[in-house]
Design a protein around this motif. Structure first.
Motif, PDB file in Angstrom:
ATOM      1  N   LEU A   1      27.394  -3.879  18.251  1.00 12.03           N
ATOM      2  CA  LEU A   1      26.164  -4.549  18.674  1.00 12.03           C
ATOM      3  C   LEU A   1      26.440  -5.666  19.674  1.00 12.03           C
ATOM      4  O   LEU A   1      25.554  -6.049  20.434  1.00 12.03           O
ATOM      5  CB  LEU A   1      25.412  -5.105  17.467  1.00 12.03           C
ATOM      6  N   ASP A   2      27.654  -6.183  19.678  1.00  8.36           N
ATOM      7  CA  ASP A   2      28.028  -7.267  20.594  1.00  8.36           C
ATOM      8  C   ASP A   2      28.670  -6.776  21.881  1.00  8.36           C
ATOM      9  O   ASP A   2      29.117  -7.583  22.700  1.00  8.36           O
ATOM     10  CB  ASP A   2      28.982  -8.240  19.893  1.00  8.36           C
ATOM     11  N   SER A   3      28.727  -5.487  22.085  1.00  6.98           N
ATOM     12  CA  SER A   3      29.364  -4.925  23.276  1.00  6.98           C
ATOM     13  C   SER A   3      28.661  -5.385  24.550  1.00  6.98           C
ATOM     14  O   SER A   3      27.468  -5.677  24.560  1.00  6.98           O
ATOM     15  CB  SER A   3      29.330  -3.390  23.206  1.00  6.98           C
ATOM     16  N   GLU A   4      29.415  -5.427  25.624  1.00  6.36           N
ATOM     17  CA  GLU A   4      28.854  -5.733  26.949  1.00  6.36           C
ATOM     18  C   GLU A   4      28.246  -4.492  27.598  1.00  6.36           C
ATOM     19  O   GLU A   4      27.493  -4.594  28.553  1.00  6.36           O
ATOM     20  CB  GLU A   4      29.950  -6.316  27.854  1.00  6.36           C
ATOM     21  N   ASP A   5      28.575  -3.326  27.054  1.00  4.94           N
ATOM     22  CA  ASP A   5      28.094  -2.059  27.585  1.00  4.94           C
ATOM     23  C   ASP A   5      26.743  -1.737  26.940  1.00  4.94           C
ATOM     24  O   ASP A   5      26.656  -1.531  25.721  1.00  4.94           O
ATOM     25  CB  ASP A   5      29.116  -0.962  27.277  1.00  4.94           C
TER      26      ASP A   5
ATOM     27  N   ARG B   1      24.929   0.915  26.925  1.00  2.00           N
ATOM     28  CA  ARG B   1      24.894   2.203  26.208  1.00  2.00           C
ATOM     29  C   ARG B   1      25.512   2.088  24.824  1.00  2.00           C
ATOM     30  O   ARG B   1      25.027   2.678  23.869  1.00  2.00           O
ATOM     31  CB  ARG B   1      25.613   3.282  27.013  1.00  2.00           C
ATOM     32  N   ALA B   2      26.598   1.348  24.737  1.00  2.00           N
ATOM     33  CA  ALA B   2      27.249   1.161  23.436  1.00  2.00           C
ATOM     34  C   ALA B   2      26.334   0.393  22.483  1.00  2.00           C
ATOM     35  O   ALA B   2      26.249   0.718  21.290  1.00  2.00           O
ATOM     36  CB  ALA B   2      28.576   0.425  23.605  1.00  2.00           C
ATOM     37  N   VAL B   3      25.644  -0.603  22.998  1.00  2.00           N
ATOM     38  CA  VAL B   3      24.708  -1.381  22.178  1.00  2.00           C
ATOM     39  C   VAL B   3      23.554  -0.499  21.717  1.00  2.00           C
ATOM     40  O   VAL B   3      23.193  -0.502  20.539  1.00  2.00           O
ATOM     41  CB  VAL B   3      24.185  -2.618  22.947  1.00  2.00           C
ATOM     42  N   LEU B   4      22.992   0.273  22.636  1.00  2.00           N
ATOM     43  CA  LEU B   4      21.885   1.158  22.270  1.00  2.00           C
ATOM     44  C   LEU B   4      22.311   2.184  21.228  1.00  2.00           C
ATOM     45  O   LEU B   4      21.569   2.487  20.293  1.00  2.00           O
ATOM     46  CB  LEU B   4      21.318   1.843  23.511  1.00  2.00           C
ATOM     47  N   SER B   5      23.518   2.702  21.359  1.00  2.00           N
ATOM     48  CA  SER B   5      24.051   3.649  20.383  1.00  2.00           C
ATOM     49  C   SER B   5      24.223   2.969  19.018  1.00  2.00           C
ATOM     50  O   SER B   5      23.904   3.552  17.978  1.00  2.00           O
ATOM     51  CB  SER B   5      25.385   4.210  20.879  1.00  2.00           C
TER      52      SER B   5
END
Length: 137
Positions: free
Chosen positions: A13-17, A19-23
């Motif tokens: 949830l803390d990713s800068e990406d 797409r990764a956050v949405l996933s």
């Protein structure tokens, strides 16, 4: 759910990406839906709050793009106390914060993203409140 799985979701949830956050948010909504469904008809649970939490999570997930990669997160059996729902409530709150962050850069995500992300943010907040209330009584 093991602590490592919760920690992994929390970190994603803390990713800068975006797409990764949405996933990760997709996974949080999925897990929280399963948790809410599992406690809906337990004795001592507030079934209306549980159903509301599940509906908010499903609605929020429907606003997000389907993740293109990753594996489904499994939800183990829950304990019977209110504290056992705490980690899932905190994940929903963290998902709300992550979505709110994405709203600020929604123009980079795509057309219509700001409205969808804002609505998903609201649904994550509502789901967290409802899930926290399931075992209050």
């Amino acid at each position: 759910m093991s602590t490592s799985v919760l920690m992994d979701l929390d970190a994603r949830l803390d990713s800068e990406d975006a797409r990764a956050v949405l996933s990760a948010v997709w996974d949080v909504f999925t897990v929280a839906t399963e948790v809410a469904d599992a406690v809906t008809f337990e004795e001592g649970s507030d079934e209306l709050q549980a159903m509301s939490a599940a509906q908010q999570c499903m609605g929020g997930r429907d606003l997000l793009p389907v993740p293109q990669d990753g594996m489904p997160v499994e939800v183990p059996a829950l304990g019977r106390g209110a504290a056992d729902l705490g980690p899932y409530v905190r994940l929903l709150e963290h998902a709300q914060q992550a979505l709110a962050r994405l709203v600020l850069s929604a123009d980079r995500i795509g057309e219509g993203a700001e409205r969808s992300l804002s609505e998903a943010t609201r649904m994550a907040s509502n789901a967290a409140v409802a899930l926290a209330a399931v075992r209050e009584r």
